[in-house]
Design a protein around this motif. Structure first.
Motif, PDB file in Angstrom:
ATOM      1  N   GLY A 281       0.688  -1.267   0.191  1.00 37.04           N
ATOM      2  CA  GLY A 281       0.020   0.545   0.219  1.00 37.04           C
ATOM      3  C   GLY A 281       0.735   1.074   0.362  1.00 37.04           C
ATOM      4  O   GLY A 281       0.350   2.024  -0.992  1.00 37.04           O
ATOM      5  N   LEU A 282       1.960   0.836   0.597  1.00 34.14           N
ATOM      6  CA  LEU A 282       3.207   2.513   1.008  1.00 34.14           C
ATOM      7  C   LEU A 282       3.277   2.629  -0.481  1.00 34.14           C
ATOM      8  O   LEU A 282       3.828   3.291  -1.037  1.00 34.14           O
ATOM      9  CB  LEU A 282       3.955   2.072   2.140  1.00 34.14           C
ATOM     10  N   LEU A 283       3.588   1.628  -0.721  1.00 31.88           N
ATOM     11  CA  LEU A 283       4.679   2.004  -2.239  1.00 31.88           C
ATOM     12  C   LEU A 283       3.460   2.618  -3.814  1.00 31.88           C
ATOM     13  O   LEU A 283       3.910   2.973  -3.994  1.00 31.88           O
ATOM     14  CB  LEU A 283       5.003   0.236  -2.868  1.00 31.88           C
ATOM     15  N   LEU A 284       2.496   2.338  -3.322  1.00 25.70           N
ATOM     16  CA  LEU A 284       1.348   2.470  -4.432  1.00 25.70           C
ATOM     17  C   LEU A 284       1.091   3.403  -4.490  1.00 25.70           C
ATOM     18  O   LEU A 284       0.952   5.352  -5.133  1.00 25.70           O
ATOM     19  CB  LEU A 284      -0.013   1.440  -4.560  1.00 25.70           C
ATOM     20  N   PHE A 285       1.107   4.172  -2.597  1.00 23.19           N
ATOM     21  CA  PHE A 285       0.855   5.469  -2.646  1.00 23.19           C
ATOM     22  C   PHE A 285       1.772   6.405  -3.160  1.00 23.19           C
ATOM     23  O   PHE A 285       2.075   7.695  -3.453  1.00 23.19           O
ATOM     24  CB  PHE A 285       0.794   5.661  -0.992  1.00 23.19           C
TER      25      PHE A 285
END
Length: 266
Positions: free
Chosen positions: A133-137
């Motif tokens: 999720g953080l990488l997609l953010f």
């Protein structure tokens, strides 16, 4: 002169409006990612707590996993088909694309949980979901080069954790280390060829634009890939002691890169 000034004002206004639309689109994408990650993480934590207490998933949890992996996979296929149909009719399809991706991610998590080894799988997924999720953010809000740097650092940190025995993974630390090296080579090659084509890669069907041709900084991608490769090779040779230092080095690099790319956005 007035005509030229009016044309320039219109171009400026159009550019400003386009920027606002892109920012709004990125914000909606982040909301989808955040919502899906929170739901999946809550579900995984519930399963992990069951495994810690009893050593296995409760019956209701197994039923949800067993049925959900098929239901979410089917839903992803349906949403993808609707998105393709609406796009062929030149109608809005982005909402269905987001829904298809969210369902596909949920199906993948459910399949991994169903086929995994209980507590170890649940713990690994509890870590993987927020990281993803953080990488997609980062992908939606920052420059693409920073996204590549974060992916390289994340995989390297996971590989070093496996070297230190803190993470169980199919294939062990060697598997993660090989994945990290492969990604390092791919990212460095993509940055190199894109830097010579205005930020795009030449493909048989046309060009794939990855970087901002005017403002992209490729040197940070090369540094991230080099640091990742050295960390992986050092961990393989020197073991757990070096792996801990490599994790600290990766974290420090990510902090510096985050500050650098945030300043660039301003």
């Amino acid at each position: 002169m007035p005509a030229k000034e009016n044309a320039k004002a219109r171009r400026t206004a159009a550019a400003r409006e386009l920027k606002k639309e892109r920012e709004a689109e990125a914000f909606r994408n982040v909301l989808w990612v955040f919502g899906a990650a929170v739901v999946l993480e809550a579900f995984l934590i519930a399963g992990y707590q069951q495994c810690v207490k009893t050593g296995y998933y409760a019956l209701w949890y197994q039923v949800v996993l067993g049925l959900g992996r098929y239901a979410l996979g089917l839903a992803a296929a349906v949403f993808a088909a609707v998105a393709a149909w609406r796009r062929s009719r030149r109608a809005g399809a982005l909402l269905f694309v987001r829904a298809a991706l969210a369902c596909a991610a949920g199906a993948a998590v459910f399949v991994c949980s169903w086929n995994g080894s209980g507590e170890e799988t649940a713990r690994a997924l509890c870590v993987a979901v927020p990281i993803s999720g953080l990488l997609l953010f980062v992908l939606f809000t920052y420059q693409f080069e920073f996204f590549l740097e974060c992916v390289a650092a994340a995989i390297t940190i996971l590989a070093m954790m496996a070297v230190r025995g803190k993470l169980s993974f199919a294939g062990g630390s060697l598997g993660l280390s090989l994945i990290a090296l492969a990604l390092d080579a791919a990212f460095a090659a993509a940055a190199f060829f894109a830097s010579r084509n205005g930020g795009s890669l030449k493909l048989p069907g046309g060009r794939l634009r990855l970087f901002d041709g005017k403002n992209a900084v490729y040197a940070t991608v090369y540094i991230a890939c080099l640091l990742s490769a050295l960390s992986v090779l050092g961990g393989a040779v020197f073991g757990a002691g070096f792996a801990y230092a490599a994790i600290c080095a990766q974290a420090a690099f990510l902090f510096i890169a985050a500050v650098f790319h945030t300043v660039k956005l301003m």
